[in-house]
Design a protein around this motif. Structure first.
Motif, short mmCIF file in Angstrom:
data_model
loop_
_atom_site.label_atom_id
_atom_site.label_comp_id
_atom_site.label_asym_id
_atom_site.label_seq_id
_atom_site.Cartn_x
_atom_site.Cartn_y
_atom_site.Cartn_z
N SER A 82 1.49 5.81 -9.43
CA SER A 82 1.18 4.70 -8.75
C SER A 82 -0.37 4.92 -8.28
CB SER A 82 1.95 4.65 -7.60
OG SER A 82 1.56 3.36 -6.82
N MET A 83 -0.91 4.32 -7.34
CA MET A 83 -2.15 4.62 -6.63
C MET A 83 -2.32 4.79 -5.33
SD MET A 83 -4.11 1.57 -8.86
CE MET A 83 -2.77 0.45 -8.80
N LEU A 84 -3.15 5.50 -4.91
CA LEU A 84 -3.17 5.84 -3.37
C LEU A 84 -3.49 4.39 -2.54
CD1 LEU A 84 -3.08 8.11 -1.05
CD2 LEU A 84 -5.23 8.42 -1.52
N GLY A 85 -4.56 3.61 -3.12
CA GLY A 85 -5.01 2.43 -2.58
C GLY A 85 -5.44 2.62 -1.29
N THR A 86 -4.69 1.89 -0.28
CA THR A 86 -5.24 1.88 1.22
C THR A 86 -4.35 2.39 1.92
OG1 THR A 86 -4.02 -0.14 1.38
CG2 THR A 86 -6.53 -0.23 0.95
N ARG A 87 -3.71 3.43 1.71
CA ARG A 87 -2.55 4.28 2.35
C ARG A 87 -1.82 3.27 3.26
NH1 ARG A 87 -6.86 5.94 4.70
NH2 ARG A 87 -8.20 4.90 3.01
N ALA A 88 -1.29 2.28 2.62
CA ALA A 88 -0.43 1.26 3.24
C ALA A 88 0.79 1.57 3.26
CB ALA A 88 -1.09 -0.25 3.07
N LEU A 89 1.45 2.36 3.93
CA LEU A 89 2.71 2.72 3.40
C LEU A 89 3.66 1.75 4.18
CD1 LEU A 89 2.37 6.48 4.30
CD2 LEU A 89 1.83 5.37 2.17
N GLN A 90 4.37 0.91 3.32
CA GLN A 90 5.23 -0.19 3.69
C GLN A 90 6.45 0.35 3.27
OE1 GLN A 90 3.81 -4.70 3.21
NE2 GLN A 90 3.03 -3.18 1.25
N ILE A 91 7.53 0.39 4.49
CA ILE A 91 8.79 1.20 4.25
C ILE A 91 9.96 0.35 4.16
CG2 ILE A 91 10.12 3.19 4.89
CD1 ILE A 91 7.38 4.27 5.56
N PHE A 92 10.63 0.41 3.13
CA PHE A 92 11.98 -0.53 3.29
C PHE A 92 13.15 0.28 3.01
CE2 PHE A 92 8.25 -2.81 1.62
CZ PHE A 92 8.53 -4.02 2.51
N ASP A 93 14.33 -0.15 3.82
CA ASP A 93 15.50 0.40 3.87
C ASP A 93 16.55 -0.17 2.87
OD1 ASP A 93 16.80 -1.28 5.32
OD2 ASP A 93 16.71 -0.14 7.12
N GLU A 94 17.83 0.30 2.78
CA GLU A 94 18.50 -0.07 1.63
C GLU A 94 19.23 -1.54 2.11
OE1 GLU A 94 19.60 1.83 4.45
OE2 GLU A 94 21.18 0.54 5.11
N THR A 95 18.76 -2.09 3.19
CA THR A 95 19.43 -3.48 3.58
C THR A 95 18.11 -4.47 2.83
OG1 THR A 95 17.73 -3.84 5.59
CG2 THR A 95 20.10 -2.90 5.83
N THR A 96 17.35 -4.09 2.17
CA THR A 96 16.19 -4.91 1.76
C THR A 96 16.38 -5.08 0.44
OG1 THR A 96 14.54 -3.76 2.99
CG2 THR A 96 13.68 -5.25 1.56
#
Ligand code: FMN
Ligand code: SF4
Ligand code: FES
Lengths: 236, 435
Positions: B313-327
Motif C-alpha cells: 500500500s502507501m503511507l499517503g496522508t496517514r489517514a487511518l480509517q478503521i472498519f470493524d466486522e459490521t462493515t
C-alpha cells in the motif's frame, strides 16, 4: 432586468471587487473569490453575477460560466438561508451519515439539492469534510456540527427553521447565514476568527494521552547518542 | 515487536490551551523564535538544513521537501512563489484542518521561513472552501502576524518582505493535485497540467513555485529551532521525524495522534482504546481512500513510507480509517468510487469513463445483481486506469477496488449468492454497535 445588477448594487460590489483583485499579482486569480462575492449578494451565482465577474476581469460570460460550473460550492439556484451538508463519504456513511441524510430528507420533505418552501433550509450530501474523527459530520453553512445522530440533526434543522440560536461544535459563537458565509469566503473578515473552541475532543486525544503518560518529543538538549557515533565501538 | 513507541506531540503540543490559536499564546510557547533564527541564516543554508533533516512531504507522496526547494532554477528572473496546499479533501484525511484551527501560527511561521529559504516574497495558502472557521482562523493569524511585523515589509527588521494571501477554494477534490491547484489559483477550472514542466520550473503564472502540504510547512519551524539530530531522533532512517496519525471509524477513541513515523497500527490502537467494544478489526486504509486497504494481517507493519509500500500500500496522508466486522466492504468501496466518479475532472478518458463504469458495476454487485464476471470487469477497468490516467486521482481510484477484491473476493461473491447485501448497515453506525 434579471441578467444584470442594479446600478446601486454594482457600484457597491465594484468597491469590493477592486479590493479582491488587488490581492493578486494577476487579475484573473480573483475569479473564485469574486464568484463567492456574487454568491454572497444573491445566495447563488446568477447570470447577473456571472456578468458582473466577467466585466470586472475582462472575460466573457462563457469563460466565467465554465469556471463557476466546475466547482460544487457555487449554486445555480438559491440555497436556503442555512445550507445543510451531510457527509456521506464512506467513513461517515458507515458511521451513520446515510441514516442522517435519509432522516433529514424525510423530516424536511425535500430531496438532495432542494430547499424547504420557507427558504430556510437547503439540503445536500457532501464529500469528506476532513473531520472523519468526528463522524458522522454535518455542515451548516460550512461550519462543523460534529458527532451527529438522526435525532440531533433533526433538532438542528428544526431550530434553524424556528430561528433559534444555533452554535456550531467547532466554529463561531453564532451561526451566520449562507450569504454572510459566502462573503467570508470572498475574503472579507466578519471579525469572528477568535471565537469558539480551539480544538474538539478527538483533536486532543493523542495530546491528552501523551500528557497522562509523560510522553514528549525528544528534548533537543538531551538527545540520545546518534547511531553514527557508536560506529567506532561497533567496528572495534 | 517492542511496544516502546510513544507519542511525540510537536505541532499539537499547545492545542490544549484554549487560546492556542492566538499570537500571544503561540509566542509564549516559543513561537516565532525559529523565524528569528532562520532570518539570520543564508537562505541556501536553510534549504540544506531541511534537505538534511530528511523531511518528506506530508501531503501524500512523500517527496523530500528540501530537495523540492532546491529545484528552483537559479537563473530564472521571474518572481518565485510558495503555495501551501491546504485543500485537504482525500477521504479519511483530517489532520491539516484541526492543525490550522488550533495552531494557525505554526503554519504562518513555516510559510515565512520557507519563503525566505526559497527567496519568495509572495505566498498563498489555498484552503478548501468548505471549512469556514478554519479560513477565519488563518486570516486572523495572518492579520496578527502582519500587525506584529512578522509578515509584510522588513520583517523583524531584516529587510525581508513577504505577503501572504489566504485563498478559499470552491469545492473540488482535484484542486488538491498540485498543478490543478495552480490552475484553480489562477482563476481557471482546476484541471491538472502536463508534467514536466514541474511547478519548480513553471508553476504559478509560469513562475518557479514550490507547492507543499500544510503539515510539511508547519514542521519546518521545529526543525529550524531544534536541529536535524532532534528531528531524525524520531522516525526511521528513510522516513524521518513525526507526523499526525488520524484514527477514525470503529475505534474507541478516534482522533489525532502525533507520533514518529514507523509506529504501527497495533501500537496506535492500543493508545486509542482498541476497536470499539465487542467488535474486531476488519479492514483499514493506511493513508486515505487512494491507498490500498489493509487487514488485520498488517497490524504490525511499521507506518513509514518504505514499509507500507513493501506491504502493498502507501503511507499517503496517514489517514487511518478503521472498519470493524459490521462493515460491508462492497458498500465501502462502492461509496469511494462514487466519490472518484464525482470528482473526476473529466480531462482524460480512462478516469472519466472508467470511474463511471465502475460505479455501475459496483452498484450491481452491491445489490446482488451482478455476476462473478463483473469482478474481472472491475479489474480490467482498473488495468486501464492504473498508470494510464493523466493524474494520480485516476490511479488512486483503483486502490480500493483492487485491494478489496484481493482480500475480500468471497464477500463480493456472497452478495451474488444471496442476491443482496448480507450486512445490516444499522449495526455499523455509532448508535447501532450494541444492537
Ligand atoms: C487527487 C489528488 C488530491 C490531492 N490532494 C492533496 C491535498 O488535499 N493536500 C495536499 O497537501 N496534497 C494533495 N495532493 C498531493 C499534491 O499533488 C502534492 O503532492 C502535495 O501538495 C505536495 O506537498 P508535499 O510535498 O509537502 O507533500 C493530492 C494529489 C492528488 C493526485
Ligand atoms: S485522472 Fe481523472 S482527475 Fe486526473 S486528469 Fe484524468 S480525468 Fe482528471
Ligand atoms: S468521511 Fe465524513 S468527514 Fe471524512
Amino acid at each position: 432586468m434579471s441578467s444584470t445588477f442594479s446600478d446601486e448594487t454594482r457600484a457597491r460590489l465594484e468597491v469590493d471587487a477592486k479590493e479582491i483583485i488587488a490581492r493578486y499579482p494577476r487579475e484573473r486569480s480573483a475569479l473564485l473569490p469574486l464568484l463567492h462575492l456574487v454568491q454572497a449578494e444573491e445566495g447563488f451565482v446568477s447570470s447577473a453575477g456571472i456578468e458582473f465577474c466577467a466585466e470586472q476581469l475582462g472575460l466573457t460570460a462563457a469563460e466565467v460560466t465554465a469556471v463557476a460550473t466546475f466547482y460544487t460550492m457555487y449554486k445555480r439556484r438559491p440555497a436556503g438561508e442555512y445550507h445543510v451538508g451531510v457527509c456521506t463519504n464512506t467513513l461517515c456513511a458507515v458511521m451513520g451519515g446515510d441514516e442522517i441524510f435519509a432522516s433529514l430528507k424525510e423530516h424536511l420533505g425535500i430531496g438532495n439539492d432542494e430547499t424547504t418552501e420557507d427558504g430556510k433550509v437547503s439540503l445536500e450530501h457532501v464529500e469528506c469534510n476532513a473531520a472523519c474523527d468526528f463522524a458522522p459530520v454535518v455542515m451548516v453553512n460550512w461550519e462543523f456540527f460534529d458527532n451527529q445522530t438522526p435525532d440531533s440533526a433533526k433538532k438542528l434543522v428544526d431550530d434553524l427553521r424556528l430561528g433559534k440560536d444555533v452554535v456550531p461544535t467547532r466554529g463561531p459563537d453564532r451561526l451566520c447565514t449562507w450569504k454572510e458565509a459566502s462573503r467570508v469566503l470572498a475574503g472579507f473578515s466578519d471579525g469572528r476568527g477568535a471565537e469558539g473552541t480551539q480544538a474538539g475532543e478527538p483533536s486532543l486525544t493523542g495530546l491528552r494521552l501523551a500528557r497522562e503518560r509523560g510522553w514528549t518529543a525528544p528534548d533537543p538538549d538531551r538527545l540520545p547518542a546518534a547511531p553514527a557515533e557508536t560506529d567506532e565501538e561497533g567496528g572495534a | 515487536m517492542s511496544t516502546s513507541t510513544t507519542l511525540t506531540p510537536v505541532l499539537s503540543a499547545n492545542w490544549d490551551r484554549p487560546d492556542s490559536f492566538t499570537l500571544e499564546s503561540y509566542r509564549s510557547t516559543g513561537g516565532y523564535e525559529a523565524l528569528r533564527k532562520a532570518l539570520q541564516m543564508e537562505p541556501d543554508a536553510l534549504v540544506d538544513l531541511v534537505k538534511n533533516s530528511g523531511l518528506r512531504g506530508r501531503g501524500g507522496a512523500g517527496f523530500p521537501t528540501g530537495m523540492k526547494w532546491s529545484f528552483l532554477p537559479k537563473d530564472n528572473p521571474n518572481p518565485r512563489y510558495l503555495v501551501v496546499n491546504a485543500d485537504e479533501s482525500e477521504p479519511g484525511t483530517c489532520k491539516d484542518i484541526p492543525l490550522m484551527m488550533a495552531n494557525p501560527h505554526v503554519l504562518v511561521e513555516g510559510v515565512a521561513i520557507a519563503s525566505y529559504a526559497i527567496k519568495s516574497s509572495h505566498a498563498f495558502i489555498y484552503v478548501r472552501g468548505e471549512v469556514l472557521h478554519v479560513i477565519r482562523r488563518l486570516k486572523h493569524a495572518v492579520a496578527e502576524a502582519y500587525e506584529a511585523g512578522l509578515l509584510g515589509t522588513n520583517i523583524l527588521g531584516t529587510g525581508f518582505d513577504l505577503d501572504v494571501v489566504v485563498h478559499a477554494g470552491a469545492g473540488a477534490y482535484i484542486c488538491g493535485e498540485e498543478t490543478a491547484l495552480l490552475d484553480s489559483l489562477e482563476g481557471y477550472r482546476g484541471q491538472p497540467r502536463l508534467k514536466p514542466p514541474f511547478p519548480a520550473v513553471a508553476g504559478l503564472y509560469a513562475s518557479p513555485t514550490v507547492v507543499n502540504n500544510v503539515e510539511s510547512i508547519a514542521s519546518v519551524p521545529s526543525i529550524v529551532a531544534n536541529g536535524i539530530e532532534w528531528f531524525t531522533a524520531m522516525g526511521t532512517e528513510k522516513s524521518a521525524g513525526f507526523g499526525f496519525f488520524s484514527l477514525s471509524g470503529h475505534v474507541t477513541r478516534p482522533g489525532q495522534y502525533e507520533a514518529p513515523l514507523g509506529i504501527t497500527l497495533r501500537e496506535l490502537l492500543d493508545m486509542a482504546g482498541g476497536i470499539r467494544a465487542g467488535h474486531e478489526l476488519k479492514f483499514w486504509t493506511p493513508g486515505g481512500s487512494s491507498t490500498p486497504i489493509f487487514t488485520d494481517e498488517h497490524l504490525d507493519t511499521p507506518l513509514d513510507f518504505e514499509s507500507v509500500g513493501a506491504a502493498g500500500s502507501m503511507l499517503g496522508t496517514r489517514a487511518l480509517q478503521i472498519f470493524d466486522e459490521t462493515t460491508c466492504v462492497v458498500r465501502a468501496v462502492g461509496r469511494w468510487i462514487a466519490f472518484y466518479a464525482h470528482e473526476s475532472c473529466g480531462k482524460c478518458t480512462p478516469c472519466r469513463e472508467g470511474n463511471y463504469w465502475m460505479v455501475q458495476v459496483l452498484d450491481r454487485l452491491e445489490n446482488g445483481e451482478g455476476t462473478e464476471a463483473d469482478l474481472d470487469k472491475l479489474l480490467d477497468i482498473c488495468d486501464n486506469l492504473l498508470g494510464r490516467s493523466f493524474c494520480a486521482l485516476g490511479d488512486g481510484a483503483t486502490s480500493p477496488v483492487m485491494s478489496s477484491i484481493k482480500y475480500f473476493r468471497q464477500e463480493y461473491i456472497d452478495h451474488l449468492e444471496q442476491g443482496g447485501c448480507p450486512f445490516d448497515h444499522a449495526k455499523s453506525t455509532v448508535w447501532g454497535g450494541d444492537r
